[in-house]
Design a protein around this motif. Structure first.
Motif, PDB file in Angstrom:
ATOM      1  N   THR A  31       0.735  -1.165   0.025  1.00  0.00           N
ATOM      2  CA  THR A  31       0.028   0.192   0.068  1.00  0.00           C
ATOM      3  C   THR A  31       0.813   1.173  -0.075  1.00  0.00           C
ATOM      4  N   ALA A  32       2.009   1.308   0.663  1.00  0.00           N
ATOM      5  CA  ALA A  32       3.001   2.307   0.688  1.00  0.00           C
ATOM      6  C   ALA A  32       3.691   2.408  -0.436  1.00  0.00           C
ATOM      7  N   GLY A  33       3.806   1.557  -1.340  1.00  0.00           N
ATOM      8  CA  GLY A  33       4.516   1.421  -2.700  1.00  0.00           C
ATOM      9  C   GLY A  33       5.747   1.006  -2.429  1.00  0.00           C
ATOM     10  N   ASP A  34       6.027   0.114  -1.476  1.00  0.00           N
ATOM     11  CA  ASP A  34       7.402  -0.339  -1.296  1.00  0.00           C
ATOM     12  C   ASP A  34       7.279  -1.838  -1.556  1.00  0.00           C
ATOM     13  N   ARG A  35       7.452  -2.091  -2.912  1.00  0.00           N
ATOM     14  CA  ARG A  35       7.111  -3.599  -3.358  1.00  0.00           C
ATOM     15  C   ARG A  35       8.549  -4.531  -2.923  1.00  0.00           C
ATOM     16  N   GLU A  36       9.508  -3.809  -2.634  1.00  0.00           N
ATOM     17  CA  GLU A  36      10.818  -4.577  -2.311  1.00  0.00           C
ATOM     18  C   GLU A  36      10.686  -4.986  -0.903  1.00  0.00           C
ATOM     19  N   LEU A  37      10.213  -3.974  -0.047  1.00  0.00           N
ATOM     20  CA  LEU A  37      10.055  -4.259   1.431  1.00  0.00           C
ATOM     21  C   LEU A  37       8.961  -5.408   1.448  1.00  0.00           C
ATOM     22  N   ALA A  38       7.953  -5.247   0.724  1.00  0.00           N
ATOM     23  CA  ALA A  38       6.922  -6.378   0.733  1.00  0.00           C
ATOM     24  C   ALA A  38       7.577  -7.751   0.483  1.00  0.00           C
ATOM     25  N   GLU A  39       8.276  -7.810  -0.525  1.00  0.00           N
ATOM     26  CA  GLU A  39       8.964  -9.024  -0.964  1.00  0.00           C
ATOM     27  C   GLU A  39       9.910  -9.773   0.031  1.00  0.00           C
ATOM     28  N   ARG A  40      10.699  -8.629   0.604  1.00  0.00           N
ATOM     29  CA  ARG A  40      11.775  -9.166   1.633  1.00  0.00           C
ATOM     30  C   ARG A  40      10.909  -9.507   3.011  1.00  0.00           C
ATOM     31  N   ILE A  41       9.726  -8.899   3.147  1.00  0.00           N
ATOM     32  CA  ILE A  41       8.910  -9.457   4.319  1.00  0.00           C
ATOM     33  C   ILE A  41       8.512 -10.668   3.803  1.00  0.00           C
ATOM     34  N   ARG A  42       7.932 -11.191   2.758  1.00  0.00           N
ATOM     35  CA  ARG A  42       7.633 -12.442   2.338  1.00  0.00           C
ATOM     36  C   ARG A  42       8.581 -13.539   2.568  1.00  0.00           C
ATOM     37  N   THR A  43       9.719 -13.345   2.696  1.00  0.00           N
ATOM     38  CA  THR A  43      10.572 -14.304   2.656  1.00  0.00           C
ATOM     39  C   THR A  43      10.910 -14.731   4.092  1.00  0.00           C
ATOM     40  N   LEU A  44      10.494 -13.914   5.161  1.00  0.00           N
ATOM     41  CA  LEU A  44      10.630 -14.429   6.690  1.00  0.00           C
ATOM     42  C   LEU A  44       9.879 -15.638   6.980  1.00  0.00           C
ATOM     43  N   ARG A  45      10.522 -16.463   7.355  1.00  0.00           N
ATOM     44  CA  ARG A  45      10.052 -17.786   7.669  1.00  0.00           C
ATOM     45  C   ARG A  45       9.296 -17.893   9.025  1.00  0.00           C
ATOM     46  N   LYS A  46       8.098 -18.663   9.134  1.00  0.00           N
ATOM     47  CA  LYS A  46       7.654 -18.852  10.349  1.00  0.00           C
ATOM     48  C   LYS A  46       8.577 -19.638  11.311  1.00  0.00           C
ATOM     49  N   PRO A  47       8.812 -19.293  12.505  1.00  0.00           N
ATOM     50  CA  PRO A  47       9.714 -20.023  13.442  1.00  0.00           C
ATOM     51  C   PRO A  47       9.055 -21.321  13.674  1.00  0.00           C
ATOM     52  N   SER A  48      10.112 -22.226  13.779  1.00  0.00           N
ATOM     53  CA  SER A  48       9.583 -23.725  14.511  1.00  0.00           C
ATOM     54  C   SER A  48       9.442 -23.359  16.137  1.00  0.00           C
ATOM     55  N   LEU A  49       8.623 -24.383  16.696  1.00  0.00           N
ATOM     56  CA  LEU A  49       8.518 -24.124  18.183  1.00  0.00           C
ATOM     57  C   LEU A  49       9.720 -23.865  18.861  1.00  0.00           C
ATOM     58  N   ALA A  50      10.937 -24.876  18.651  1.00  0.00           N
ATOM     59  CA  ALA A  50      12.133 -24.689  19.278  1.00  0.00           C
ATOM     60  C   ALA A  50      12.961 -23.329  19.023  1.00  0.00           C
ATOM     61  N   ALA A  51      12.773 -22.732  17.673  1.00  0.00           N
ATOM     62  CA  ALA A  51      13.511 -21.736  17.189  1.00  0.00           C
ATOM     63  C   ALA A  51      12.461 -20.688  17.954  1.00  0.00           C
ATOM     64  N   TRP A  52      11.416 -20.595  18.205  1.00  0.00           N
ATOM     65  CA  TRP A  52      10.550 -19.598  18.996  1.00  0.00           C
ATOM     66  C   TRP A  52      10.900 -19.553  20.380  1.00  0.00           C
ATOM     67  N   VAL A  53      10.953 -20.855  20.984  1.00  0.00           N
ATOM     68  CA  VAL A  53      11.319 -20.752  22.468  1.00  0.00           C
ATOM     69  C   VAL A  53      12.804 -19.927  22.502  1.00  0.00           C
ATOM     70  N   SER A  54      13.791 -20.330  21.803  1.00  0.00           N
ATOM     71  CA  SER A  54      15.092 -19.841  21.795  1.00  0.00           C
ATOM     72  C   SER A  54      14.943 -18.296  21.506  1.00  0.00           C
ATOM     73  N   ASN A  55      14.163 -17.781  20.710  1.00  0.00           N
ATOM     74  CA  ASN A  55      13.854 -16.225  20.398  1.00  0.00           C
ATOM     75  C   ASN A  55      13.309 -15.715  21.575  1.00  0.00           C
ATOM     76  N   LEU A  56      12.499 -16.406  22.236  1.00  0.00           N
ATOM     77  CA  LEU A  56      11.797 -15.897  23.499  1.00  0.00           C
ATOM     78  C   LEU A  56      12.904 -15.861  24.723  1.00  0.00           C
ATOM     79  N   LEU A  57      13.590 -16.637  24.604  1.00  0.00           N
ATOM     80  CA  LEU A  57      14.624 -16.595  25.899  1.00  0.00           C
ATOM     81  C   LEU A  57      15.684 -15.532  25.667  1.00  0.00           C
ATOM     82  N   VAL A  58      15.730 -15.172  24.321  1.00  0.00           N
ATOM     83  CA  VAL A  58      16.807 -13.565  23.956  1.00  0.00           C
ATOM     84  C   VAL A  58      16.062 -12.646  24.589  1.00  0.00           C
ATOM     85  N   ARG A  59      14.696 -12.365  23.729  1.00  0.00           N
ATOM     86  CA  ARG A  59      13.901 -11.336  23.995  1.00  0.00           C
ATOM     87  C   ARG A  59      13.444 -11.037  25.359  1.00  0.00           C
TER      88      ARG A  59
END
Length: 290
Positions: A31-59
């Motif tokens: 909507t903001a006209g930034d198609r490059e940013l939209a494509e980079r966001i699309r490549t972000l992968r959903k974390p597995s449960l173990a990865a999410w827990v590891s991220n949770l520990l850091v955050r």
């Protein structure tokens, strides 16, 4: 909106919230006209449960990040220097710290509504071991954006009490004293076991990826179904508004016609009133009495 802030926001979410939030961020970027940013966001992968827990520990426990990173630097330096005393001391700290962090991560996951089992906890511990062994893994973990658990490509050899630093391999023995058939068979079995273990690890990783992909499909379908219901609701609302608009237009035309008719009749009444007044004036004037 920028990539880093979007990524940080997405990986701070619960796993079941990731896909819908990513789609929303992509839509906002387009909507903001930034198609490059939209494509980079699309490549972000959903974390597995173990990865999410590891991220949770850091955050959730940023104070725990730096001690583990410093311990990893010390262990890598001690292995490089072949410092046995330092290795033994750091090894004791390594096992105690990783166990404490994995238990803490398990508790955090439970408090966040995602209790984990032993297998996921082992994946979290493997991630922490990778952080100690590999500086690139340490940097990825500290960023809090893991999509899957880490595994050390270069591990530390066991450093139990009384162990000695690893020495260079001895010069191969002459042909006459090389291992015989029995030892060669043992070596083949060892290699076969290693191959089987590697295949098993790869299978588990692929199964995890397939499960994550299946979950993404389910969540995406739920989102599509929800949006379809919303489209149908909006279509019904649009049809109703169109009907009301059409009725309003008919009412407007009828009102205009009534207004024109009333105006015409008012003008006719005005003319009649003027004629009657003039006639009355003539009849009542003195000249008319004569």
């Amino acid at each position: 909106m920028d990539y880093d802030s979007v990524a940080d926001e997405l990986y701070a979410l619960r796993p079941e919230e990731f896909t819908a939030a990513r789609a929303s961020a992509m839509a906002s970027a387009r909507t903001a006209g930034d198609r490059e940013l939209a494509e980079r966001i699309r490549t972000l992968r959903k974390p597995s449960l173990a990865a999410w827990v590891s991220n949770l520990l850091v955050r959730t426990s940023p104070g725990e990040v730096e001690p583990l990173l410093r311990l990893g630097e010390g262990l890598r330096q001690a292995h490089q220097d072949l410092d046995g005393t330092q290795l033994r001391e750091l090894s004791r700290r390594q096992h105690a710290l990783i166990r404490a962090l994995s238990l803490q991560a398990r508790q955090l996951a439970k408090e966040a509504g995602h209790p984990i089992g032993e297998s996921v906890q082992r994946e979290v511990e493997n991630t922490l071991h990778a952080v100690l062994a590999d500086p690139e893994a340490a940097e990825a973990w500290a960023g809090g954006r893991l999509a899957k658990p880490l595994s050390a490509t270069v591990g530390f050899p066991a450093t139990a009490e009384g162990a000695r630093p690893q020495r260079p391999a001895p010069t191969p023995a002459p042909a006459s004293s090389r291992p015989g058939k029995k030892e060669s068979e043992q070596q083949r079995r060892k290699l076969a076991r290693e191959d089987a273990e590697a295949a098993e690890r790869e299978l588990r990783e692929l199964q995890d990826e397939a499960a994550a992909a299946g979950q993404e499909v389910t969540e995406a379908k739920e989102q599509v179904d929800g949006l379809q219901r919303r489209v149908e609701e909006l279509a019904g609302e649009l049809e109703r508004v169109r009907g009301e608009h059409q009725q309003a237009r008919f009412a407007e035309r009828a009102a205009r016609e009534r207004a024109r008719t009333a105006d015409r009749r008012a003008r006719e009444a005005g003319r009649k009133a003027a004629t009657a007044a003039a006639r009355l004036e003539r009849l009542t004037s003195p000249s008319s009495d004569a």
